[in-house]
Write an enzyme that holds these catalytic residues in place. Sequence first.
Site, PDB file in Angstrom:
ATOM      1  N   ARG A 124      46.954  58.934 -23.255  1.00 26.12           N
ATOM      2  CA  ARG A 124      46.763  57.472 -23.028  1.00 26.12           C
ATOM      3  C   ARG A 124      47.950  56.446 -24.575  1.00 26.12           C
ATOM      4  O   ARG A 124      47.369  56.828 -25.918  1.00 26.12           O
ATOM      5  CB  ARG A 124      45.327  57.320 -22.506  1.00 26.12           C
ATOM      6  N   ALA A 136      46.355  72.851 -28.857  1.00 22.31           N
ATOM      7  CA  ALA A 136      46.435  74.190 -29.838  1.00 22.31           C
ATOM      8  C   ALA A 136      47.232  75.031 -30.599  1.00 22.31           C
ATOM      9  O   ALA A 136      46.744  76.067 -30.987  1.00 22.31           O
ATOM     10  CB  ALA A 136      48.432  74.164 -28.523  1.00 22.31           C
ATOM     11  N   ALA A 182      51.596  73.361 -26.410  1.00 28.02           N
ATOM     12  CA  ALA A 182      51.465  74.517 -26.741  1.00 28.02           C
ATOM     13  C   ALA A 182      52.085  74.046 -28.608  1.00 28.02           C
ATOM     14  O   ALA A 182      51.298  74.296 -29.321  1.00 28.02           O
ATOM     15  CB  ALA A 182      52.362  75.893 -26.761  1.00 28.02           C
ATOM     16  N   HIS A 207      33.933  64.045 -17.778  1.00 28.70           N
ATOM     17  CA  HIS A 207      34.519  64.160 -18.938  1.00 28.70           C
ATOM     18  C   HIS A 207      34.862  63.080 -19.748  1.00 28.70           C
ATOM     19  O   HIS A 207      36.558  62.566 -19.369  1.00 28.70           O
ATOM     20  CB  HIS A 207      35.319  64.953 -19.390  1.00 28.70           C
ATOM     21  N   ASP A 218      31.576  68.466 -24.995  1.00 31.68           N
ATOM     22  CA  ASP A 218      30.613  66.926 -24.656  1.00 31.68           C
ATOM     23  C   ASP A 218      29.112  68.173 -25.104  1.00 31.68           C
ATOM     24  O   ASP A 218      28.183  67.544 -25.726  1.00 31.68           O
ATOM     25  CB  ASP A 218      30.750  66.081 -23.880  1.00 31.68           C
TER      26      ASP A 218
END
Length: 333
Positions: A91, A16, A11, A186, A158
């Site tokens: 990542r 968010a 959050a 995804h 997408d």
Amino acid sequence: GEPIRVLVTGAAGQIAYSLLYSIAKGDVFGKDQPLILVLLDITPVMTVLDGIVMELQDCALPLLREVIPTDKEDVAFKDLDIAILVGSMPRKEGMERKDLLQANAKIFKSQGAALDKYAKKTVKVVVVGNPANTNCLIASKSAPSIPKENFSCLTRLDHNRAKSQIALKLGVSANDVKNVIIWGNHSSTQYPDVTHAKVNVKGKEVGVYEAIKDDSWLKGDFILTVQQRGAAVIKARKLSSAMSAAKAICDHVRDIWFGTPAGEFVSMGVISDGNSYGVPEDLLYSFPVVIKDKTWKFVEGLPINDFSREKMNLTAKELIEEKETAVQFLSSA
């Protein structure tokens, strides 16, 4: 009416920040549905959350009954009507996808268990944090008492990207394009499919292939643009998609809540069990679905040509590999 309890994880993050205002002002659950917002994030960013709570208070929104910031799962997951799981381990440079899967398997195993223990059994769970499909599968497997169908992951971004590329190419409004499909993961293996999509050109509904009359673009650059759009945004903005991701989350959740318009379907990652498209069972795979009474169903009977079949198999293969990697971590954890 009774307020519904809505959890947003991650959050304090940038998605968010774009999302919370839209939810709180009634864009998602309707203009007469009061709500309690529960905001979960990790302990080091709790002061950031305090600032977000202040801002939400300062918006003076009539529907917002309460905002609960927390770093504790037993508080966050209690009695939820809907959980939007945005937070995940991003990542980092030099990180293998395997490392990413391992870090996230731990997070989503824990959150799945918390859903199982504390949330309503009717809770709808939407996973946004990447790798979204596999994170969603792990959360679902870790919450055995909640129906698998209650879990979905976001491929609406997408879907919206695909819709918008077609609209831009034809010089029409995005609203004039319907029934594009995102199949699979995804990730960059996803298959944006416009074989069954329709576009309204000068008041007449025609197939996208017929309207665009450029098969090599539709089978080439169009697909690549949608597959790699996330990376293109990061390259330009030095940050990942946030405004567009938040809008897609709103679209996804609103459709779960209120259903899809007649004659239209949308894409979402759902459990593949019982699909008629030859996608292996027990994968969290993006399909075309219609939604009614808060329940989704596969769109059945769409003919699949060889070009599509190959792309659908490729993304399924990646999801099987991800699942195997993640399940390995879970069983050794």
